[in-house]
Design a protein around this motif. Sequence first.
Motif, PDB file in Angstrom:
ATOM      1  N   ARG A  15       0.829  -1.208   0.000  1.00 58.54           N
ATOM      2  CA  ARG A  15       0.000   0.000   0.000  1.00 58.54           C
ATOM      3  C   ARG A  15       0.866   1.262   0.000  1.00 58.54           C
ATOM      4  NH1 ARG A  15      -5.123  -1.223   0.157  1.00 58.54           N
ATOM      5  NH2 ARG A  15      -5.787  -3.252   0.990  1.00 58.54           N
ATOM      6  N   GLU A  16       2.000   1.199   0.687  1.00 61.82           N
ATOM      7  CA  GLU A  16       2.912   2.338   0.681  1.00 61.82           C
ATOM      8  C   GLU A  16       3.505   2.542  -0.718  1.00 61.82           C
ATOM      9  OE1 GLU A  16       2.819  -0.007   2.928  1.00 61.82           O
ATOM     10  OE2 GLU A  16       2.448   1.010   4.845  1.00 61.82           O
ATOM     11  N   VAL A  17       3.804   1.421  -1.392  1.00 61.97           N
ATOM     12  CA  VAL A  17       4.334   1.507  -2.755  1.00 61.97           C
ATOM     13  C   VAL A  17       3.289   2.140  -3.682  1.00 61.97           C
ATOM     14  CG1 VAL A  17       5.224   0.204  -4.732  1.00 61.97           C
ATOM     15  CG2 VAL A  17       5.855  -0.482  -2.404  1.00 61.97           C
ATOM     16  N   VAL A  18       2.039   1.716  -3.532  1.00 65.22           N
ATOM     17  CA  VAL A  18       0.956   2.263  -4.333  1.00 65.22           C
ATOM     18  C   VAL A  18       0.820   3.770  -4.103  1.00 65.22           C
ATOM     19  CG1 VAL A  18      -1.563   2.325  -4.620  1.00 65.22           C
ATOM     20  CG2 VAL A  18      -0.366   0.132  -4.554  1.00 65.22           C
ATOM     21  N   GLU A  19       0.866   4.192  -2.855  1.00 66.06           N
ATOM     22  CA  GLU A  19       0.723   5.618  -2.538  1.00 66.06           C
ATOM     23  C   GLU A  19       1.884   6.437  -3.103  1.00 66.06           C
ATOM     24  OE1 GLU A  19      -1.863   7.336  -1.361  1.00 66.06           O
ATOM     25  OE2 GLU A  19      -2.822   5.387  -1.630  1.00 66.06           O
ATOM     26  N   THR A  20       3.080   5.874  -3.063  1.00 63.69           N
ATOM     27  CA  THR A  20       4.228   6.580  -3.630  1.00 63.69           C
ATOM     28  C   THR A  20       4.077   6.696  -5.148  1.00 63.69           C
ATOM     29  OG1 THR A  20       5.667   5.754  -1.873  1.00 63.69           O
ATOM     30  CG2 THR A  20       6.747   6.619  -3.837  1.00 63.69           C
ATOM     31  N   CYS A  21       3.596   5.637  -5.780  1.00 67.42           N
ATOM     32  CA  CYS A  21       3.341   5.693  -7.226  1.00 67.42           C
ATOM     33  C   CYS A  21       2.314   6.766  -7.548  1.00 67.42           C
ATOM     34  CB  CYS A  21       2.847   4.332  -7.732  1.00 67.42           C
ATOM     35  SG  CYS A  21       4.109   3.050  -7.754  1.00 67.42           S
ATOM     36  N   ARG A  22       1.287   6.852  -6.703  1.00 68.62           N
ATOM     37  CA  ARG A  22       0.261   7.867  -6.916  1.00 68.62           C
ATOM     38  C   ARG A  22       0.864   9.273  -6.785  1.00 68.62           C
ATOM     39  NH1 ARG A  22      -5.407   8.126  -5.227  1.00 68.62           N
ATOM     40  NH2 ARG A  22      -5.128   6.412  -3.767  1.00 68.62           N
ATOM     41  N   SER A  23       1.668   9.474  -5.743  1.00 73.89           N
ATOM     42  CA  SER A  23       2.240  10.801  -5.503  1.00 73.89           C
ATOM     43  C   SER A  23       3.222  11.209  -6.593  1.00 73.89           C
ATOM     44  CB  SER A  23       2.927  10.845  -4.138  1.00 73.89           C
ATOM     45  OG  SER A  23       4.091  10.036  -4.118  1.00 73.89           O
ATOM     46  N   LYS A  24       3.891  10.223  -7.190  1.00 67.84           N
ATOM     47  CA  LYS A  24       4.860  10.502  -8.254  1.00 67.84           C
ATOM     48  C   LYS A  24       4.221  10.456  -9.642  1.00 67.84           C
ATOM     49  CE  LYS A  24       8.957   8.791  -5.733  1.00 67.84           C
ATOM     50  NZ  LYS A  24       9.780  10.004  -5.852  1.00 67.84           N
ATOM     51  N   ASN A  25       2.925  10.166  -9.673  1.00 65.08           N
ATOM     52  CA  ASN A  25       2.176  10.165 -10.934  1.00 65.08           C
ATOM     53  C   ASN A  25       2.728   9.149 -11.931  1.00 65.08           C
ATOM     54  OD1 ASN A  25      -0.134  11.266 -12.085  1.00 65.08           O
ATOM     55  ND2 ASN A  25       1.030  12.697 -13.344  1.00 65.08           N
ATOM     56  N   ILE A  26       3.086   7.970 -11.433  1.00 67.81           N
ATOM     57  CA  ILE A  26       3.666   6.928 -12.278  1.00 67.81           C
ATOM     58  C   ILE A  26       2.560   6.052 -12.864  1.00 67.81           C
ATOM     59  CG2 ILE A  26       5.270   4.962 -12.352  1.00 67.81           C
ATOM     60  CD1 ILE A  26       6.642   6.145  -9.890  1.00 67.81           C
ATOM     61  N   TYR A  27       2.665   5.738 -14.147  1.00 66.37           N
ATOM     62  CA  TYR A  27       1.744   4.796 -14.776  1.00 66.37           C
ATOM     63  C   TYR A  27       2.302   3.391 -14.537  1.00 66.37           C
ATOM     64  CZ  TYR A  27      -1.570   2.685 -17.950  1.00 66.37           C
ATOM     65  OH  TYR A  27      -2.586   1.919 -18.453  1.00 66.37           O
ATOM     66  N   VAL A  28       1.502   2.519 -13.943  1.00 66.76           N
ATOM     67  CA  VAL A  28       1.970   1.180 -13.567  1.00 66.76           C
ATOM     68  C   VAL A  28       1.041   0.104 -14.113  1.00 66.76           C
ATOM     69  CG1 VAL A  28       2.469  -0.388 -11.633  1.00 66.76           C
ATOM     70  CG2 VAL A  28       3.001   2.057 -11.425  1.00 66.76           C
ATOM     71  N   LEU A  29       1.635  -0.938 -14.695  1.00 66.78           N
ATOM     72  CA  LEU A  29       0.887  -2.154 -14.987  1.00 66.78           C
ATOM     73  C   LEU A  29       1.265  -3.163 -13.918  1.00 66.78           C
ATOM     74  CD1 LEU A  29      -1.104  -3.667 -16.764  1.00 66.78           C
ATOM     75  CD2 LEU A  29       0.843  -4.562 -18.056  1.00 66.78           C
TER      76      LEU A  29
END
Length: 242
Positions: A15-29
């Motif tokens: 969940r922390e990884v997901v939140e960091t991806c959200r904050s950095k605006n990363i597109y993830v598959l």
Amino acid sequence: MIDFHCHLDLYTGPREVVETCRSKNIYVLSVTTCPKAWYGTYELSKHCPRIRTALGLHPQLAHLRYQELELFDFLLTNTRYIGEIGLDGGKGFKKHWAKQLKVFRHILKKSSLSGGKIMSIHSRLSTKYVLEELTQIEGIPILHWFTGTSNQLKKAIEMGCWFSINPTMLNTKKGYELISKIPKDRILTETDGPFGKIKNKILYPWDVSIAIEKLSIIWKCSPLDTECILKNNLKSILNSNL
């Protein structure tokens, strides 16, 4: 930034990884290793518009999870992304080849019949056979962490395959040489985290920045221009008619 192949559910503290991806605006598959993992992995990031969850059955688990193909079929309409799927000819897995092939063929057939999917494909020590199975299949095949030969790369390009490139690949001479032969408009970045590592350090989605830097050297352009190329490549896939 784009991480087109990572296992969000398998990180410590996902969940922390997901939140960091959200904050950095990363597109993830976010790929899954078996159909039963799809529900939980989807729940992790269902409120993140830039994170997509793929439905998969990893070849290394095919002999253990083939009973989940019925669930795979049931879930197929929930996503346009399939992964991680494929074949693995590595030691310890080749003995389960018949089961791997049965699972891979089933997934390709069902995905094709559904109109085609965007597929993230594992081909370790099995590139020749993966390419044979992809003949006349609807969809967009993206070869994740490609390690085949130059001739196999040429064939894959001719077949219309795409490639997702990670920092670990770019850290080897063979990987660097292969990637330099791939057309710019067929490349996306990935990490394969938490399995992808550099110097025993686990790669996270934001570590695609390492791949961007190295691709910019290969392509002889700035990191910003490299990001623009990758962004346009992603748009090309997302705007496909699948």
